[in-house]
Design a protein around this motif. Structure first.
Motif, mmCIF file in Angstrom:
data_model
loop_
_atom_site.group_PDB
_atom_site.id
_atom_site.type_symbol
_atom_site.label_atom_id
_atom_site.label_comp_id
_atom_site.label_asym_id
_atom_site.label_seq_id
_atom_site.Cartn_x
_atom_site.Cartn_y
_atom_site.Cartn_z
ATOM 1 N N GLY A 17 0.828 -1.215 0.000
ATOM 2 C CA GLY A 17 0.000 0.000 0.000
ATOM 3 C C GLY A 17 0.858 1.259 0.000
ATOM 4 N N ASP A 18 0.175 2.379 -0.150
ATOM 5 C CA ASP A 18 0.888 3.661 -0.220
ATOM 6 C C ASP A 18 1.137 4.270 1.144
ATOM 7 O OD1 ASP A 18 0.828 3.461 -2.976
ATOM 8 O OD2 ASP A 18 -1.118 4.480 -3.124
ATOM 9 N N PHE A 19 0.544 3.708 2.179
ATOM 10 C CA PHE A 19 0.698 4.255 3.526
ATOM 11 C C PHE A 19 1.012 3.113 4.495
ATOM 12 C CE2 PHE A 19 -1.314 5.119 7.663
ATOM 13 C CZ PHE A 19 -0.577 6.233 8.050
ATOM 14 N N ILE A 20 1.983 3.338 5.393
ATOM 15 C CA ILE A 20 2.369 2.342 6.380
ATOM 16 C C ILE A 20 1.765 2.718 7.721
ATOM 17 C CG2 ILE A 20 4.290 1.273 7.624
ATOM 18 C CD1 ILE A 20 4.127 0.461 4.708
ATOM 19 N N ASP A 21 0.964 1.797 8.283
ATOM 20 C CA ASP A 21 0.371 2.001 9.614
ATOM 21 C C ASP A 21 1.428 1.613 10.655
ATOM 22 O OD1 ASP A 21 -1.052 2.080 11.949
ATOM 23 O OD2 ASP A 21 -2.776 0.941 11.180
ATOM 24 N N GLU A 22 2.154 2.612 11.144
ATOM 25 C CA GLU A 22 3.285 2.344 12.039
ATOM 26 C C GLU A 22 2.827 1.706 13.338
ATOM 27 O OE1 GLU A 22 5.559 5.882 12.544
ATOM 28 O OE2 GLU A 22 6.367 5.829 10.490
ATOM 29 N N ASP A 23 1.668 2.121 13.847
ATOM 30 C CA ASP A 23 1.173 1.517 15.096
ATOM 31 C C ASP A 23 0.929 0.018 14.907
ATOM 32 O OD1 ASP A 23 1.263 3.929 16.398
ATOM 33 O OD2 ASP A 23 -0.822 4.441 15.937
ATOM 34 N N ALA A 24 0.323 -0.319 13.782
ATOM 35 C CA ALA A 24 0.064 -1.745 13.506
ATOM 36 C C ALA A 24 1.381 -2.501 13.345
ATOM 37 C CB ALA A 24 -0.802 -1.880 12.256
ATOM 38 N N VAL A 25 2.374 -1.856 12.696
ATOM 39 C CA VAL A 25 3.681 -2.501 12.511
ATOM 40 C C VAL A 25 4.342 -2.771 13.853
ATOM 41 C CG1 VAL A 25 6.018 -2.143 11.659
ATOM 42 C CG2 VAL A 25 4.079 -1.591 10.187
ATOM 43 N N PHE A 26 4.391 -1.761 14.738
ATOM 44 C CA PHE A 26 5.022 -1.947 16.046
ATOM 45 C C PHE A 26 4.269 -2.981 16.892
ATOM 46 C CE2 PHE A 26 6.992 2.389 15.421
ATOM 47 C CZ PHE A 26 8.296 1.914 15.420
ATOM 48 N N THR A 27 2.940 -2.989 16.770
ATOM 49 C CA THR A 27 2.152 -3.977 17.536
ATOM 50 C C THR A 27 2.498 -5.402 17.094
ATOM 51 O OG1 THR A 27 0.322 -2.405 17.805
ATOM 52 C CG2 THR A 27 -0.178 -4.749 18.087
ATOM 53 N N SER A 81 10.766 -0.844 5.453
ATOM 54 C CA SER A 81 9.728 -0.601 4.447
ATOM 55 C C SER A 81 10.286 0.189 3.276
ATOM 56 C CB SER A 81 8.555 0.146 5.077
ATOM 57 O OG SER A 81 7.630 0.563 4.087
ATOM 58 N N GLU A 82 10.031 -0.313 2.076
ATOM 59 C CA GLU A 82 10.386 0.419 0.867
ATOM 60 C C GLU A 82 9.456 1.607 0.653
ATOM 61 O OE1 GLU A 82 12.313 1.225 -2.885
ATOM 62 O OE2 GLU A 82 12.901 0.201 -1.038
ATOM 63 N N THR A 83 8.225 1.479 1.112
ATOM 64 C CA THR A 83 7.239 2.565 0.926
ATOM 65 C C THR A 83 7.601 3.785 1.756
ATOM 66 O OG1 THR A 83 5.487 0.951 0.478
ATOM 67 C CG2 THR A 83 4.793 3.165 1.128
ATOM 68 N N SER A 84 7.841 3.568 3.058
ATOM 69 C CA SER A 84 8.136 4.704 3.945
ATOM 70 C C SER A 84 9.621 4.979 4.090
ATOM 71 C CB SER A 84 7.529 4.434 5.323
ATOM 72 O OG SER A 84 8.189 3.315 5.937
ATOM 73 N N ARG A 85 10.440 4.073 3.580
ATOM 74 C CA ARG A 85 11.885 4.161 3.742
ATOM 75 C C ARG A 85 12.260 4.350 5.217
ATOM 76 N NH1 ARG A 85 14.992 5.244 -0.974
ATOM 77 N NH2 ARG A 85 14.136 3.817 -2.538
ATOM 78 N N ASP A 99 2.123 -10.228 -4.257
ATOM 79 C CA ASP A 99 1.751 -11.309 -5.175
ATOM 80 C C ASP A 99 2.252 -11.066 -6.587
ATOM 81 O OD1 ASP A 99 0.485 -12.538 -3.075
ATOM 82 O OD2 ASP A 99 -1.504 -11.736 -3.555
ATOM 83 N N ASN A 100 2.504 -9.817 -6.913
ATOM 84 C CA ASN A 100 2.985 -9.488 -8.259
ATOM 85 C C ASN A 100 4.515 -9.463 -8.325
ATOM 86 O OD1 ASN A 100 0.312 -9.121 -9.232
ATOM 87 N ND2 ASN A 100 0.264 -7.050 -8.341
ATOM 88 N N GLY A 101 5.173 -9.778 -7.214
ATOM 89 C CA GLY A 101 6.618 -9.790 -7.198
ATOM 90 C C GLY A 101 7.245 -8.437 -6.919
ATOM 91 N N LYS A 102 6.424 -7.453 -6.557
ATOM 92 C CA LYS A 102 6.959 -6.120 -6.267
ATOM 93 C C LYS A 102 7.686 -6.147 -4.929
ATOM 94 C CE LYS A 102 5.535 -1.346 -5.347
ATOM 95 N NZ LYS A 102 4.380 -0.422 -5.183
#
Length: 473
Positions: A78-88, A105-109, A160-163
């Motif tokens: 996705g275009d946005f990283i939910d940091e709270d969910a990641v840390f949880t 994360s490649e998205t948020s670097r 799933d697309n290999g990205k």
């Protein structure tokens, strides 16, 4: 003589048994040493493999399994990283597996750690991310976080697309490795070196070799490694190589970690290995000595038995030890009681008194001994030779007919007549006369010997050095 022949053959058989036993036990000992060496090698490798599995492969497989989870892919896509969910999620994984996890994360670097910290992934400042992002491998092992040096396993995450979505992985403090290595070293006595394909030491049981602020120690910097042939260094072919470190010998075992393109070198103190192998060798040697000693005891007892329980009919090479008249009579009665036909041969040295008068008593006795030695070596195993008088001998031939006895006597007569001259007196020529009788039924020995003596005297009257036979009507 018959018994001595049996004894001689018995000794040869026992000697063959001893040789076979020694060869067999030497083969067993060598096999034992090789087996003990293999066991010691296996014993030294087993804990090392257990450590590798527990400390490296288990975190790798854990991170690989978690990296394929839908939950993790959803967190990083996705275009946005939910940091709270990641840390949880990271905190939950740390509590569940007792390991430190991270997401890059490649998205948020950004780099998110399970301890709640995060770090901006800026090219030029955080080199590992951009270096490994372009690597073809999907799993990479690395050392980092220099203020508290950690070992990291980085797993590439794709949708799933290999990205490419970034990295997920696990980190362990090197201090925890050092504690584990120290425990293994105290328990098993050997050192570890985890070396990458460039020869850099990534992990080691020696704290002085651990990387500090991206400054890795290379194998080529170690004195013992630098002393090895260049061909060995170029290929890092150290398996079963003997090296000396601080005046102590070490044997190197090698384990490949293809998952990280690493090689684990296990340095085992040779003294400990030698002790284990020596114990197996000593056991084999003791067993060998016990068997050899037992066999020689058997030989000794056999010799003692033959000496102690020697039958009267034993033939020896000296006239004074031949069975005398009473012993011969006893043997004769035993043969008849066994219903054996017996040919009886009387043997008399021709002109023995003349030999004694001409050459002396000592020469005459030597002549008797020489004849006894010849007779003892020539008669059959079942035949019994005894002394009848000063210059006469008696020979009992069990289960032998008179005509066969005659042929035997002729051979003995010819053998005596053609004996080589005595070295001390080459002019002395010895001959003997033979008288034969026979019985196939129970008769007194006096009756049979009387006929044999008559035949002997007939041989003397006919010119000596002859064989005559007188059968009982």
């Amino acid at each position: 003589m018959n018994t001595f022949r049996t004894l001689h053959r018995s000794l040869l058989v026992l000697f063959a048994v001893v040789v076979i036993a020694i060869v067999t036990l030497i083969h067993f000992s060598v096999s034992k040493i090789v087996a003990e060496q293999s066991r010691a090698q296996q014993q030294s490798l087993s804990p090392a493999i257990s450590l590798i599995v527990e400390q490296l492969l288990k975190p790798l497989h854990t991170s690989e399994a978690l990296g394929r989870s839908t939950e993790l892919v959803d967190l990083m896509s996705g275009d946005f990283i939910d940091e709270d969910a990641v840390f949880t999620s990271l905190e939950r994984l740390e509590n569940e597996f007792n390991l430190s996890f991270f997401i890059a994360s490649e998205t948020s670097r950004k780099l998110y750690n399970s301890d709640g910290s995060k770090l901006d992934l800026i090219e030029g400042e955080v080199s590992w991310y951009f270096k490994y992002r372009d690597y073809p491998e999907d799993a990479v092992a690395d050392i980092g976080k220099w203020e508290d040096t950690h070992f990291y396993i980085d797993i590439k995450i794709r949708d799933d697309n290999g990205k490419f979505l970034g990295f997920f992985g696990v980190g362990k403090s090197l201090s925890s490795f050092l504690e584990v290595f120290d425990t293994y070293k105290r328990e098993y006595g050997y050192d570890f070196l985890f070396v990458d394909g460039m020869g850099d030491i990534m992990l080691s049981s020696d704290p002085s070799l651990i990387a500090s602020y991206s400054d890795f120690t290379n194998l080529s910097e170690l004195p013992w490694y630098a002393s090895l042939p260049l061909s060995v260094q170029s290929e890092q072919a150290l398996n079963n190589r003997l090296v000396t470190i601080d005046q102590k010998d070490f044997l190197i075992a090698e384990v490949k970690l293809n998952q990280f393109d690493w090689t684990v070198f296990l340095l085992s103190p040779l003294q400990d290995r030698q002790t284990e192998i020596s114990q197996g060798f000593i056991f084999s040697v003791v067993t060998l000595l016990v068997v050899i000693f037992s066999l020689f005891l058997l030989i000794y007892n056999l010799l003692y038995y033959f000496r102690k329980d020697m039958h009267p009919e034993l033939i020896v090479r000296h006239t004074n030890r031949l069975p005398d008249k009473p012993e011969i009579e006893s043997i004769y009665q035993s043969l008849l009681s066994e219903k054996k036909a017996v040919s009886l041969v009387m043997i008399s040295i021709d002109d023995f008194s003349g030999i004694s008068d001409t050459f002396g008593r000592n020469i005459a006795d030597d002549a008797l001994d020489k004849i006894v030695m010849y007779l003892a070596d020539t008669v059959r195993e079942q035949d019994i030779l005894g002394r009848w008088s000063s210059d006469e001998f008696i020979l009992l031939l069990p289960n032998t007919g008179p005509h066969e006895a005659f042929d035997i006597a002729q051979n003995l007569r010819h053998g005596i007549a053609t004996l080589a001259p005595m070295p001390e007196n080459t002019k002395l020529h010895i001959t003997a006369s033979f008288g034969i009788s026979f019985t196939a039924s129970t008769r007194g020995m006096n009756e049979v010997t009387a006929h044999a003596e008559d035949a002997l005297y007939q041989a003397k009257r006919d010119g000596s050095n002859l064989v005559r036979m007188q059968l009982i009507e």
